[in-house]
Design a protein around this motif. Structure first.
Motif, short mmCIF file in Angstrom:
data_model
loop_
_atom_site.label_atom_id
_atom_site.label_comp_id
_atom_site.label_asym_id
_atom_site.label_seq_id
_atom_site.Cartn_x
_atom_site.Cartn_y
_atom_site.Cartn_z
N HIS A 69 -3.07 3.98 6.35
CA HIS A 69 -1.70 4.47 6.14
C HIS A 69 -1.14 5.15 7.39
N ALA A 70 -1.68 4.80 8.57
CA ALA A 70 -1.22 5.46 9.80
C ALA A 70 0.16 4.96 10.21
N ASP A 71 0.95 5.88 10.77
CA ASP A 71 2.24 5.53 11.34
C ASP A 71 2.00 4.62 12.55
N ALA A 72 2.74 3.52 12.62
CA ALA A 72 2.50 2.53 13.67
C ALA A 72 2.73 3.11 15.06
N ASP A 73 3.68 4.03 15.21
CA ASP A 73 3.99 4.57 16.54
C ASP A 73 3.11 5.76 16.92
N THR A 74 2.89 6.66 15.97
CA THR A 74 2.23 7.92 16.33
C THR A 74 0.77 7.99 15.89
N SER A 75 0.32 7.05 15.06
CA SER A 75 -1.03 7.08 14.45
C SER A 75 -1.23 8.28 13.54
N ALA A 76 -0.16 8.99 13.23
CA ALA A 76 -0.28 10.08 12.25
C ALA A 76 -0.64 9.47 10.90
N ALA A 77 -1.51 10.16 10.17
CA ALA A 77 -1.94 9.63 8.87
C ALA A 77 -2.33 10.78 7.94
N HIS A 78 -2.00 10.61 6.67
CA HIS A 78 -2.36 11.64 5.68
C HIS A 78 -3.81 11.46 5.24
N ALA A 79 -4.72 11.59 6.21
CA ALA A 79 -6.14 11.39 5.92
C ALA A 79 -6.73 12.59 5.18
N CYS A 80 -5.99 13.67 5.07
CA CYS A 80 -6.51 14.87 4.40
C CYS A 80 -5.83 15.07 3.05
N GLY A 81 -4.98 14.13 2.66
CA GLY A 81 -4.40 14.16 1.31
C GLY A 81 -3.28 15.16 1.10
N HIS A 82 -2.66 15.65 2.19
CA HIS A 82 -1.63 16.67 2.02
C HIS A 82 -0.38 16.13 1.31
N HIS A 83 -0.20 14.81 1.36
CA HIS A 83 0.95 14.23 0.64
C HIS A 83 0.84 14.53 -0.86
#
Ligand SMILES: [Zn+2]
Length: 277
Positions: A69-83
């Motif tokens: 689920h990483a952002d294509a530009d920034t590689s940011a991803a909710h890998a810690c479930g904060h969403h």
């Protein structure tokens, strides 16, 4: 799911903050206050005296290359479930803000969307601090400093976790404390092919420091659960030039203050040893 698809690391959660504010408005929370760069606070007042209970959700994501689920530009991803946290915080507010429910409650419920839980991008945040936009690198500390949690009697939040066997609900344990370090090795640039003898290689110093840190691992006690996981955020300017500016970041984590301060001192020694050599 909407937040899962717009991951943003700490103090950059502008879209997430806007979306959360829209949800606050949608569910009729009044007194929405913006706190720090991206944080939000909404108060549900029952009008009766009683405790002030804060329910928190963390806005930020991690940065994880290759995450599904990483952002294509920034590689940011909710890998810690904060969403999930933000959704759960909003759901708590939505449920309690029902007039029928409120009749049976007293005190206040404070909903807080807090920025920057993950202690990443230390250099970026130090720059924000230098610009006067924040004082603390992490959102909760910043909220405390700004008085946004004044009057709160108890604060609670949810966090997704893994468990074996899988379960729906649980009570969290304790976590490691941490010292975070932003490290800069200053060398001297020179032509890497023609005149390397005139340079001072900051990358080599960093490599040596890293080895020194690894050699310390045998001195850590199991019960202190020390975790040290440095990264190099800048390794050099051009391959033809002796690296003169190398940056690292690391945490030194541990389950006891004595434990991680001892490890932190050893890391500092290893860093200095790399620089001296
Ligand atoms: Zn988390």
């Amino acid at each position: 799911k909407t937040i899962l698809d717009m991951p943003e690391p700490g103090y950059r959660e502008f879209k997430t903050s806007k979306y959360t504010e829209e949800q606050f408005n949608k569910y009729g929370f009044s007194n929405i206050e913006k706190v720090s760069m991206t944080g939000l606070k909404a108060v549900i007042d029952t009008g009766r005296p009683g405790p002030t209970v804060c329910v928190m959700g963390e806005l930020d994501s991690l940065v994880v290359l290759g995450h599904p689920h990483a952002d294509a530009d920034t590689s940011a991803a909710h890998a810690c479930g904060h969403h999930c946290q933000i959704a759960m915080m909003i759901a708590v507010g939505q449920s309690l803000n029902d007039p029928e429910v409120l009749k049976g409650l007293s005190g206040k419920i404070v909903l807080v969307a807090v920025p920057a839980e993950e202690n990443i991008e230390v250099e970026f945040r130090k720059n924000l601090r230098e610009e006067g936009k924040i004082e603390f690198l992490l959102g909760k500390q910043e909220f405390v400093k700004l008085g946004a949690l004044d009057g709160v009697d108890i604060a609670m939040m949810t966090h997704t976790s893994h468990s074996n066997p899988p379960s729906i609900l649980g009570i969290g344990g304790t976590n490691n404390g941490t010292v975070s370090k932003s490290i800069k090795f200053k060398g001297k640039a020179s032509h890497a092919g023609g005149a390397p003898h005139n340079g001072i290689n900051a990358l080599n110093a960093a490599m040596l420091a890293m080895s020194g840190i690894h050699f310390q691992r045998e001195t850590f006690k199991d019960e202190d659960t020390i975790r040290i996981h440095p990264i190099i955020t800048r390794g050099g300017a051009a391959v033809s030039s002796v690296p003169a500016d190398v940056r690292m970041e690391t945490y030194v984590r541990g389950s006891s203050i004595e434990g991680f301060l001892d490890a932190s001192e050893k890391v500092d020694r290893a860093l200095r040893a790399g620089a001296m050599a």
